[in-house]
Design a protein around this motif. Structure first.
Motif, PDB file in Angstrom:
ATOM      1  N   HIS A   1       5.374 -10.648   3.822  1.00  0.00           N
ATOM      2  CA  HIS A   1       3.904 -10.699   3.834  1.00  0.00           C
ATOM      3  C   HIS A   1       3.400 -11.664   4.906  1.00  0.00           C
ATOM      4  O   HIS A   1       2.460 -11.356   5.637  1.00  0.00           O
ATOM      5  CB  HIS A   1       3.408 -11.108   2.450  1.00  0.00           C
TER       6      HIS A   1
ATOM      7  N   ASP B   1      -3.749  -8.995   6.365  1.00  0.00           N
ATOM      8  CA  ASP B   1      -2.962  -8.548   5.220  1.00  0.00           C
ATOM      9  C   ASP B   1      -2.890  -7.024   5.217  1.00  0.00           C
ATOM     10  O   ASP B   1      -3.876  -6.347   5.530  1.00  0.00           O
ATOM     11  CB  ASP B   1      -3.600  -9.004   3.907  1.00  0.00           C
TER      12      ASP B   1
ATOM     13  N   GLN C   1      -1.384  -3.918   2.616  1.00  0.00           N
ATOM     14  CA  GLN C   1      -0.739  -3.551   1.362  1.00  0.00           C
ATOM     15  C   GLN C   1       0.536  -2.751   1.655  1.00  0.00           C
ATOM     16  O   GLN C   1       0.586  -1.977   2.628  1.00  0.00           O
ATOM     17  CB  GLN C   1      -1.686  -2.715   0.500  1.00  0.00           C
TER      18      GLN C   1
END
Length: 564
Positions: free
Chosen positions: A234, A244, A246
């Motif tokens: 991440h 970010d 997913q």
């Protein structure tokens, strides 16, 4: 004592069961009730008094005494006395508090002369009172703590101070634990992460704290290594893509990012411009983001630290694009380079095959040096020696491992024709080789790797086997490189025969280095005869077993020289 009394004394006279003494008390008791400590009101059950008294005697006097007829009779009499005293205080019916009942039991024991049982009973009641008081205090403290509003944490992100999104942090950690064994829980990671945060902490440090919190749990369950790797992934994605992403969106992110990654690598002179001629959209679409989940923590951290390309310390490479970049470098000269690159990528990214470190470092770059090891023979002159050391440095720069054959270099004490002096032997030069491997450490990515080889008949072999010792003159020690000893069959034969072994300078026996088997044995024994006849002045004769024992001793003590 406490264990035996616990179940009965706490709930004295609150339950009904046929017990000794029940037949001697009034049968109609439904107008009487017991108030428990919790405030609940329950029917009066006098047979519980008999149970409590029986367990009290059992705890103090043991099971044999408590089971005797006299004790049963005593319990029955005491029970009847307690019940009669209670009923006299409420002739018209009513309620008794549990503490009142226990007071009457205590008083009955004292009046009956059972001081030992009464004393234990009193001590037990007091201990239980203290436990209840402590539990009540703790419950009050917990309630007060829960009612007290906790200070909200803030984080710093790109210079802005914003509240910590704890729900988002917990969701990230929970996702990292997905699809692992049932013992893997996000709760301890979340708790440890929050414990290590402070108000105003940089957002990057929040994610780092989560990684460290997960890493500490790997010893508890090995699957936490995958949790740690996913949390690290991440942070790598945030560094490379600047946002970010997913896990479900990573396939699309890879496809969008990949062509720009190749262009950025070429613009910064890190990648070969030939890579721009590949079908980059096709290769980007072939990347399989789910394979990022295969990494354990150590593997991914090693890739991040040593292998991923970076521009001024900021990584520009993600795991799957790294594998594709290596595959593209391997496919540069293939007829259908796009298909072959995808084929190589499938092998690498699935871990079915893994190239060596130099290939992973350099494939697809401006200097695509892909070989792992280089073997060289050092010439017996000063120019040749330092040319070999220079070659070591240049090869090590681009991640090559080195094997140097130093057997041709003349031994300590051998004559130097050009200066009419004597040689200092091999060892002083090996110190320079050792320090070169430290100084040129594979492009700053990992330690340099070099191994020096010497044959067992070389006159410097006794000093050579001591190069890795931790004692002695440090100028004649090489702590950072490997050593290996080339052993001829003839030496082992002399060891088994408990014979003598002769050491020579290669300047006097130049052909021995290239001989082996029977040819070596024939030439070696001929040189021994010359030494015996006085035709060779520089030699040394030692028991073969003694030299073998020294070699084994150094091998056990230092791990070197390797026996080859």
């Amino acid at each position: 004592m406490q264990h035996a009394m616990n179940s009965s004394h706490t709930d004295l006279a609150t339950h009904g069961a046929p017990t000794p003494g029940a037949s001697s008390v009034p049968a109609v008791l439904d107008q009487y009730q017991i108030i428990r400590r919790s405030g609940d009101v329950v029917p009066f059950a006098p047979q519980k008094i008999a149970i409590a008294l029986t367990k009290a005697f059992l705890a103090v006097r043991g099971p044999q005494g408590a089971a005797s007829v006299s004790i049963r009779e005593t319990v029955e009499a005491l029970t009847n006395g307690v019940v009669r005293a209670l009923l006299r205080s409420r002739p018209e019916g009513g309620t008794f508090h549990i503490e009142d009942v226990q007071d009457h039991v205590e008083l009955a024991l004292m009046r009956g002369g059972h001081q030992d049982v009464a004393r234990a009973y009193v001590l037990y009641r007091e201990a239980r009172n203290q436990e209840r008081a402590a539990a009540k205090k703790k419950a009050a403290e917990d309630a007060a703590a829960a009612a007290t509003p906790k200070p909200s944490l803030h984080v710093t992100d790109h210079g802005q101070r914003i509240p910590l999104d704890q729900a988002r942090l917990e969701a990230l950690i929970t996702a990292a634990c997905h699809d692992l064994n049932a013992d893997i829980s996000p709760a301890p990671i979340v708790a440890e992460t929050l414990r290590n945060l402070y108000d105003g902490v940089p957002l990057a440090e929040v994610y780092k704290a989560a990684i460290l919190a997960a890493r500490t749990l790997i010893e508890r369950d090995p699957d936490y290594t995958y949790v740690t790797a996913r949390l690290l992934l991440h942070t790598i994605v945030r560094e490379v893509l600047g946002r970010d992403v997913q896990p479900a969106d990573m396939d699309a992110a890879y496809a969008d990012y990949f062509p720009g990654f190749i262009q950025k690598g070429v613009d910064n002179e890190l990648l070969n411009p030939e890579l721009l001629k590949f079908d980059l959209p096709r290769l980007g679409a072939a990347l399989k983001a789910e394979r990022d989940q295969q990494f354990d923590y150590l593997g991914l951290q090693t890739l991040y630290d040593r292998y991923f390309l970076h521009v001024r310390k900021t990584r520009i490479e993600l795991p799957q694009s790294f594998f594709m970049r290596v595959a593209m470098g391997l496919a540069l000269n293939e007829d259908d380079r796009n298909a072959r690159a995808i084929e190589f990528y499938e092998l690498l990214s699935s871990f079915d095959f893994m190239s060596s470190t130099p290939t992973l470092f350099n494939s697809g770059t401006q200097r695509s040096q892909l070989s792992s090891c280089y073997l060289t023979t050092v010439a017996d002159d000063l120019g040749g020696i330092y040319d070999a050391i220079k070659e070591n440095a240049l090869l090590s720069k681009f991640a090559g491992g080195l094997g140097n054959d130093w057997t041709p270099v003349r031994a300590l004490g051998a004559r130097i024709k050009g200066t009419n002096g004597e040689s200092q032997g091999v060892v002083p030069f090996l110190k320079v080789v050792n320090d070169t491997a430290v100084a040129v450490n594979q492009g700053g990515k990992r330690k340099g790797a070099v191994c020096t080889y010497l044959e067992t008949w070389h006159l410097d072999i006794e000093e050579f086997v001591e190069l890795r010792k931790n004692t002695g003159d440090d100028r004649r020690r090489t702590h950072d490189m490997n050593t290996a000893n080339w052993i001829p069959d003839l030496f082992m034969q002399r060891v088994m025969d408990k014979g003598q072994w002769t050491l020579f300078s290669p300047s006097d026996v130049p052909d021995l280095h290239d001989l082996y088997g029977q040819a070596f044995a024939k030439a070696y024994t001929a040189y021994e005869a010359q030494a015996d006849a006085g035709e060779l002045k520089l030699f040394k004769r030692v028991p073969a077993v003694d030299l073998w024992r020294k070699m084994l001793s150094m091998l056990f003590e230092t791990g070197h020289p390797w026996i080859t």
